[in-house]
Design a protein around this motif. Sequence first.
Motif, short mmCIF file in Angstrom:
data_model
loop_
_atom_site.label_atom_id
_atom_site.label_comp_id
_atom_site.label_asym_id
_atom_site.label_seq_id
_atom_site.Cartn_x
_atom_site.Cartn_y
_atom_site.Cartn_z
N VAL A 158 -11.93 72.95 18.31
CA VAL A 158 -11.38 74.19 17.77
C VAL A 158 -11.13 75.19 18.88
O VAL A 158 -11.72 75.12 19.96
CB VAL A 158 -12.33 74.82 16.73
N ASP A 159 -10.26 76.13 18.61
CA ASP A 159 -10.20 77.38 19.36
C ASP A 159 -11.15 78.32 18.64
O ASP A 159 -11.13 78.41 17.40
CB ASP A 159 -8.78 77.93 19.36
N LEU A 160 -12.00 79.00 19.40
CA LEU A 160 -13.13 79.71 18.80
C LEU A 160 -13.11 81.17 19.20
O LEU A 160 -13.02 81.51 20.38
CB LEU A 160 -14.43 79.04 19.27
N GLY A 161 -13.17 82.05 18.18
CA GLY A 161 -13.20 83.48 18.44
C GLY A 161 -14.38 84.12 17.76
O GLY A 161 -14.88 83.62 16.75
N GLY A 162 -14.85 85.24 18.31
CA GLY A 162 -15.96 85.93 17.67
C GLY A 162 -16.05 87.38 18.10
O GLY A 162 -15.74 87.72 19.25
N ASN A 163 -16.47 88.21 17.17
CA ASN A 163 -16.67 89.64 17.43
C ASN A 163 -18.16 89.94 17.43
O ASN A 163 -18.89 89.49 16.55
CB ASN A 163 -15.97 90.46 16.34
N SER A 164 -18.61 90.71 18.41
CA SER A 164 -19.99 91.20 18.47
C SER A 164 -20.97 90.02 18.44
O SER A 164 -20.91 89.14 19.30
CB SER A 164 -20.22 92.18 17.32
N MET A 165 -21.87 89.96 17.46
CA MET A 165 -22.78 88.83 17.35
C MET A 165 -22.02 87.52 17.20
O MET A 165 -22.48 86.47 17.66
CB MET A 165 -23.73 89.02 16.17
N GLY A 166 -20.85 87.57 16.57
CA GLY A 166 -20.03 86.38 16.46
C GLY A 166 -19.57 85.87 17.82
O GLY A 166 -19.45 84.66 18.04
N GLY A 167 -19.31 86.79 18.74
CA GLY A 167 -18.98 86.39 20.11
C GLY A 167 -20.17 85.77 20.82
O GLY A 167 -20.02 84.83 21.61
N HIS A 168 -21.35 86.30 20.57
CA HIS A 168 -22.60 85.75 21.09
C HIS A 168 -22.76 84.30 20.63
O HIS A 168 -23.04 83.39 21.43
CB HIS A 168 -23.74 86.63 20.57
N ILE A 169 -22.54 84.07 19.34
CA ILE A 169 -22.65 82.72 18.78
C ILE A 169 -21.54 81.82 19.30
O ILE A 169 -21.75 80.64 19.60
CB ILE A 169 -22.66 82.78 17.25
N ALA A 170 -20.33 82.37 19.44
CA ALA A 170 -19.20 81.58 19.94
C ALA A 170 -19.46 81.09 21.37
O ALA A 170 -19.20 79.92 21.69
CB ALA A 170 -17.92 82.41 19.89
N MET A 171 -19.95 81.97 22.23
CA MET A 171 -20.27 81.55 23.60
C MET A 171 -21.36 80.48 23.60
O MET A 171 -21.31 79.52 24.37
CB MET A 171 -20.69 82.75 24.44
N THR A 172 -22.35 80.65 22.74
CA THR A 172 -23.43 79.68 22.64
C THR A 172 -22.90 78.33 22.18
O THR A 172 -23.26 77.27 22.72
CB THR A 172 -24.52 80.19 21.69
N TYR A 173 -22.02 78.35 21.18
CA TYR A 173 -21.40 77.11 20.68
C TYR A 173 -20.64 76.42 21.80
O TYR A 173 -20.74 75.20 21.98
CB TYR A 173 -20.48 77.45 19.52
N ALA A 174 -19.89 77.18 22.57
CA ALA A 174 -19.10 76.60 23.65
C ALA A 174 -19.99 76.00 24.73
O ALA A 174 -19.65 74.99 25.35
CB ALA A 174 -18.17 77.65 24.25
#
Length: 287
Positions: free
Chosen positions: A112-128
Motif C-alpha cells: 500500500v501507499d500509506l498516509g497518516g496524521n498525528s498519531m496516525g503518522g506515528h503508526i504509519a512510520m512504525t508500519y513501514a
Amino acid sequence: MSFIHKALVALALSRARRKAHLVRRTVRLDTGETYVYLDGGTGPTLLLLHGFGATKDNFTRVAALLTGSYRVVVPDHLGFGESDKPEHADYSPVAQARRLRTFVQALGLGAVDLGGNSMGGHIAMTYAALYPDDVRSLWLIDAGGVWSGPQGELQQHLQRTGRNLLVASTEDEFAEVFRFVVHKPPVVPKSIMKVLAQARIANLPLERRIFAQASADSVEDRVRGLPVPTLIVWGQEDRVFPPGTADVIHALLPNSEVVVLPEIGHLPMFEAPERCAQDYKAFRARL
C-alpha cells in the motif's frame, strides 16, 4: 442528547462520504476485533490513518479529491470511532501497526501507499519500519512519535499544568480541543458540536491510556535510514507538534521531502484538502 441531533450528524457524514465516493464497511479479524472503515475509488491502494481522538472521517474531505486516482481505505483505529475498543488491549503504536497488518491482510490489499496524521503518522512510520516491503510510499501529515524536536504547546502545557489539551471531559473542553488543532476553525452548529463532544467524553478513560502509550514510544530509532519515498506535510501554525519536527523526520528518512503550509494548523488534510491533494498527487507523479 437529542436523537435528532445524532441523526443530523449521521446525515452530514453520509453526504460527505457519498461526495467522496466512500462506502462504510466492516471487517472482523480472525483475532476477533472488528474494524469499521471507509473504502472507495479505483487505482493503487492508499491507506490513510487518523490521529489521536479523531476518526476516519477526518480524511473524507481530502479523499473526495483522491478517489478518482486511488483506492482510498480509511479505518478507525481500534480504540476510536466505530471500531472495537477492547478495554485492556495494548494500544502502543507497535501493537496498532501489527493489528493494521492483519487488517490489510484481511482485505487482501497487499502493498500500500500509506498516509497518516498525528498519531496516525506515528503508526504509519512504525508500519513501514516493521513491513518495509509492503509500503510503497509514506505521506506523513503533522506526524507524532518524534520527541527529540522542538516542544509544542501541547507538551509545554502538559508539563506545566498536567492537563492534556487533546482530551475532553466536558463539552467546553471539546470546543477548546477543536480550536487547538485547527488554526482557523469553521463555524459548527452547537448541536453538532454537542454530539461530537459526547462521543469523545464517553471514550475519555481509554483515550488517556492510549495517549500515555503513544507518548511513551519514540519512532526515531525505528525509522532511521528507512528508504521508503516520503512526503512530509506540516501546518506552519501547528500548536501540537511544531513545524521544526518536520526537519527531524526529514533527517531520519533519506528519501523524503517537506512541504510546510502557511496559515494551517495540525490537520492540513481537513483545513486545506485541495492543497494537500495537489501536493500528494505531484509527489506520487515524481516516484
